[in-house]
Design an enzyme around this catalytic site. Structure first.
Site, PDB file in Angstrom:
ATOM      1  CB  CYS A  29     -40.496 -33.277  -9.610  1.00 53.74           C
ATOM      2  SG  CYS A  29     -41.698 -32.215  -8.807  1.00 53.74           S
ATOM      3  CG  ASN A  82     -32.434 -32.570 -13.063  1.00 48.96           C
ATOM      4  OD1 ASN A  82     -32.553 -32.826 -11.875  1.00 48.96           O
ATOM      5  ND2 ASN A  82     -33.108 -31.612 -13.653  1.00 48.96           N
TER       6      ASN A  82
HETATM    7  P1  HMG Z   1     -49.174 -23.727   0.886  1.00 52.59           P
HETATM    8  O1  HMG Z   1     -49.503 -24.863   1.770  1.00 52.59           O
HETATM    9  O2  HMG Z   1     -50.162 -23.369  -0.168  1.00 52.59           O
HETATM   10  O3  HMG Z   1     -48.793 -22.425   1.731  1.00 52.59           O
HETATM   11  O4  HMG Z   1     -47.772 -24.051   0.244  1.00 52.59           O
HETATM   12  P2  HMG Z   1     -49.601 -21.556   2.743  1.00 52.59           P
HETATM   13  O5  HMG Z   1     -49.300 -20.169   2.370  1.00 52.59           O
HETATM   14  O6  HMG Z   1     -51.034 -22.005   2.828  1.00 52.59           O
HETATM   15  O7  HMG Z   1     -48.909 -21.876   4.163  1.00 52.59           O
HETATM   16  C1  HMG Z   1     -49.054 -23.117   4.858  1.00 52.59           C
HETATM   17  C2  HMG Z   1     -47.912 -23.261   5.870  1.00 52.59           C
HETATM   18  O8  HMG Z   1     -46.664 -23.391   5.152  1.00 52.59           O
HETATM   19  C3  HMG Z   1     -47.735 -22.056   6.803  1.00 52.59           C
HETATM   20  O9  HMG Z   1     -47.235 -22.541   8.039  1.00 52.59           O
HETATM   21  C4  HMG Z   1     -46.651 -21.245   6.130  1.00 52.59           C
HETATM   22  O10 HMG Z   1     -45.927 -20.426   7.005  1.00 52.59           O
HETATM   23  C5  HMG Z   1     -45.758 -22.345   5.558  1.00 52.59           C
HETATM   24  P3  HMG Z   1     -48.169 -22.656   9.355  1.00 52.59           P
HETATM   25  O11 HMG Z   1     -48.698 -21.291   9.563  1.00 52.59           O
HETATM   26  O12 HMG Z   1     -49.258 -23.633   8.954  1.00 52.59           O
HETATM   27  O13 HMG Z   1     -47.240 -23.171  10.384  1.00 52.59           O
HETATM   28  N1  HMG Z   1     -45.016 -21.893   4.372  1.00 52.59           N
HETATM   29  C6  HMG Z   1     -43.690 -21.936   4.242  1.00 52.59           C
HETATM   30  N2  HMG Z   1     -42.700 -22.379   5.054  1.00 52.59           N
HETATM   31  C7  HMG Z   1     -41.431 -22.259   4.590  1.00 52.59           C
HETATM   32  N3  HMG Z   1     -41.116 -21.732   3.374  1.00 52.59           N
HETATM   33  C8  HMG Z   1     -42.078 -21.297   2.556  1.00 52.59           C
HETATM   34  C9  HMG Z   1     -43.424 -21.384   2.981  1.00 52.59           C
HETATM   35  N4  HMG Z   1     -44.587 -21.042   2.394  1.00 52.59           N
HETATM   36  C10 HMG Z   1     -45.553 -21.348   3.253  1.00 52.59           C
HETATM   37  N5  HMG Z   1     -41.746 -20.788   1.367  1.00 52.59           N
HETATM   38  C11 HMG Z   1     -45.898 -23.976  -1.219  1.00 52.59           C
HETATM   39  C12 HMG Z   1     -47.343 -23.530  -0.981  1.00 52.59           C
HETATM   40  C13 HMG Z   1     -45.565 -23.708  -2.672  1.00 52.59           C
HETATM   41  C14 HMG Z   1     -44.989 -23.193  -0.294  1.00 52.59           C
HETATM   42  C15 HMG Z   1     -45.794 -25.492  -0.884  1.00 52.59           C
HETATM   43  O14 HMG Z   1     -46.761 -26.187  -1.614  1.00 52.59           O
HETATM   44  C16 HMG Z   1     -44.421 -26.084  -1.173  1.00 52.59           C
HETATM   45  O15 HMG Z   1     -43.455 -25.745  -0.520  1.00 52.59           O
HETATM   46  N6  HMG Z   1     -44.353 -27.003  -2.173  1.00 52.59           N
HETATM   47  C17 HMG Z   1     -43.118 -27.637  -2.581  1.00 52.59           C
HETATM   48  C18 HMG Z   1     -42.821 -27.218  -3.996  1.00 52.59           C
HETATM   49  C19 HMG Z   1     -41.500 -27.786  -4.483  1.00 52.59           C
HETATM   50  O16 HMG Z   1     -40.450 -27.500  -3.914  1.00 52.59           O
HETATM   51  N7  HMG Z   1     -41.541 -28.606  -5.564  1.00 52.59           N
HETATM   52  C20 HMG Z   1     -40.357 -29.106  -6.193  1.00 52.59           C
HETATM   53  C21 HMG Z   1     -39.647 -28.034  -6.971  1.00 52.59           C
HETATM   54  S1  HMG Z   1     -40.360 -27.672  -8.555  1.00 52.59           S
HETATM   55  C22 HMG Z   1     -39.549 -28.746  -9.629  1.00 52.59           C
HETATM   56  O17 HMG Z   1     -38.829 -29.610  -9.167  1.00 52.59           O
HETATM   57  C23 HMG Z   1     -39.710 -28.571 -11.103  1.00 52.59           C
HETATM   58  C24 HMG Z   1     -38.480 -27.946 -11.778  1.00 52.59           C
HETATM   59  O18 HMG Z   1     -37.311 -28.684 -11.507  1.00 52.59           O
HETATM   60  C25 HMG Z   1     -38.686 -27.876 -13.316  1.00 52.59           C
HETATM   61  C26 HMG Z   1     -39.125 -29.220 -13.934  1.00 52.59           C
HETATM   62  O19 HMG Z   1     -38.413 -30.226 -13.779  1.00 52.59           O
HETATM   63  O20 HMG Z   1     -40.179 -29.198 -14.577  1.00 52.59           O
HETATM   64  C27 HMG Z   1     -38.237 -26.517 -11.273  1.00 52.59           C
HETATM   65 MG    MG Z   2     -36.679 -30.478 -12.590  1.00 54.55          MG
END
Ligand code: HMG
Ligand code: MG
Length: 299
Positions: free
Chosen positions: A238, A247
């Site tokens: 992550c 993983n």
């Molecule tokens: P944010 O910055 O809070 O979003 O992001 P916002 O609503 O303030 O929007 C800011 C800008 O982002 C805007 O664009 C939105 O349109 C755009 P602007 O107007 O400035 O041009 N935006 C998006 N664009 C594309 N797709 C979207 C989206 N949402 C907003 N969905 C957000 C919040 C969660 C989206 C951001 O922080 C993010 O994408 N984070 C990445 C999270 C991630 O992928 N993490 C890794 C996966 S989790 C993991 O790996 C754990 C897991 O495996 C289990 C484990 O191992 O524990 C599942």
């Molecule tokens: Mg994971």
């Protein structure tokens, strides 16, 4: 006897890789994983492309997979908010995964939201997804420890897991995000979970930072767990959990269960072929012992 293995390589496995792969290579990888026998493969995530550049081609990927006739009901996608959901729905995605954590600090770094704020988003997403008939899986991160807060709370685990079920998740996957859990801790978390939830609706998601993930899976299996997430070749990590490695490798999980006489439905030869394709594209070696042994026997 059987277990269900959720292949998360195309999403969790690749999301942290700096070398951006071309979309066709990912399509080939996913089709090979389907051919290997996985019933569920997490294909991609609809998140901010500037945050997770490797997943920036999510729309193109899902279009190409649909054009190839891939069964989209086998290909869930990670969705953090309504914007991600809308993109996924336009492409005919049939199952989504929503995600939060037991740790406030991890959530802030990962998704720019507190736990409560994450549930405001998840509630909206679940309402719309249910309305369109999409299946919803839930993830809870940092169940066994957090890179920012250290020890995490079982009370928080119970609260967020309950909330995910209440919002309509058919299954909740508990993540050892940074791979710090150990088999005795797994037993006690399992017992806590079992006393509050239907344990057959809980999946286990171990990262293998310290080489203990397979032991943790065995421990959970002994307690009664039957659903496990893993990643082809052991890719993964992550971006918001420094030091967290891949993983647990799907090869290691498949090999262990098959040797135990527990059916996985996955063909190890076809799985290693899929891993070889993606490892070659990334220019990486696999950390998986089962992968290495299988390849060595073939030479
Ligand atoms: P944010 O910055 O809070 O979003 O992001 P916002 O609503 O303030 O929007 C800011 C800008 O982002 C805007 O664009 C939105 O349109 C755009 P602007 O107007 O400035 O041009 N935006 C998006 N664009 C594309 N797709 C979207 C989206 N949402 C907003 N969905 C957000 C919040 C969660 C989206 C951001 O922080 C993010 O994408 N984070 C990445 C999270 C991630 O992928 N993490 C890794 C996966 S989790 C993991 O790996 C754990 C897991 O495996 C289990 C484990 O191992 O524990 C599942
Ligand atoms: Mg994971």
């Amino acid at each position: 006897m059987s277990v269900r293995i959720i292949e998360v390589g195309p999403r969790d496995g690749l999301q942290n890789e700096k070398k951006i792969l071309d979309t066709q290579t990912k399509v080939d990888f996913i089709l090979m994983l389907i051919a290997a026998g996985f019933q569920t493969i997490e294909a991609t995530s609809f998140v901010r492309p500037d945050k997770i550049p490797q997943m920036a081609d999510a729309e193109q990927l899902m279009k190409l997979l649909a054009n190839k006739g891939a069964d989209l009901s086998k290909l869930p996608c990670l969705v953090p908010n309504l914007k991600g959901l809308e993109l996924a729905q336009n492409l005919g995605v049939k199952e989504i995964a929503v995600f939060t954590a037991t740790s406030e600090e991890f959530n802030k770094k990962n998704i720019n939201a507190s736990i409560d704020e994450s549930f405001k988003r998840i509630a909206e997403v679940c309402r719309e997804a249910k309305h369109s008939g999409q299946k919803i899986r839930g993830y809870v991160s940092t169940v066994f420890g957090c890179p920012y807060e250290g020890k995490t709370s079982l009370d928080s685990l119970k609260k967020v897991t309950q909330a995910l079920f209440d919002l309509g998740c058919y299954e909740v996957s508990l993540g050892d995000t940074i791979g710090v859990g150990q088999p005795e801790q797994v037993k006690s978390v399992y017992q806590t979970v079992k006393s509050h939830f239907d344990s057959q609706k809980i999946a286990w998601h171990f990262h293998d930072t310290k080489g203990i993930a397979l032991a943790n899976i065995y421990s959970a299996y002994q307690e009664g767990a039957r659903v496990f997430d893993s990643s082809a070749g052991g890719l993964g990590g992550c971006p918001y959990a420094k030091g967290a490695s891949g993983n647990v490798a799907s090869e290691d999980v498949v090999q262990m269960f098959e040797l135990m006489g527990v059916s996985t439905g996955v063909d190890l030869e076809k799985l290693t072929a899929a891993s070889s394709l993606i490892l070659k594209a990334l220019g990486r070696e696999s950390a998986s012992k089962a992968y290495q042994a299988f390849i060595a026997e073939k030479v």
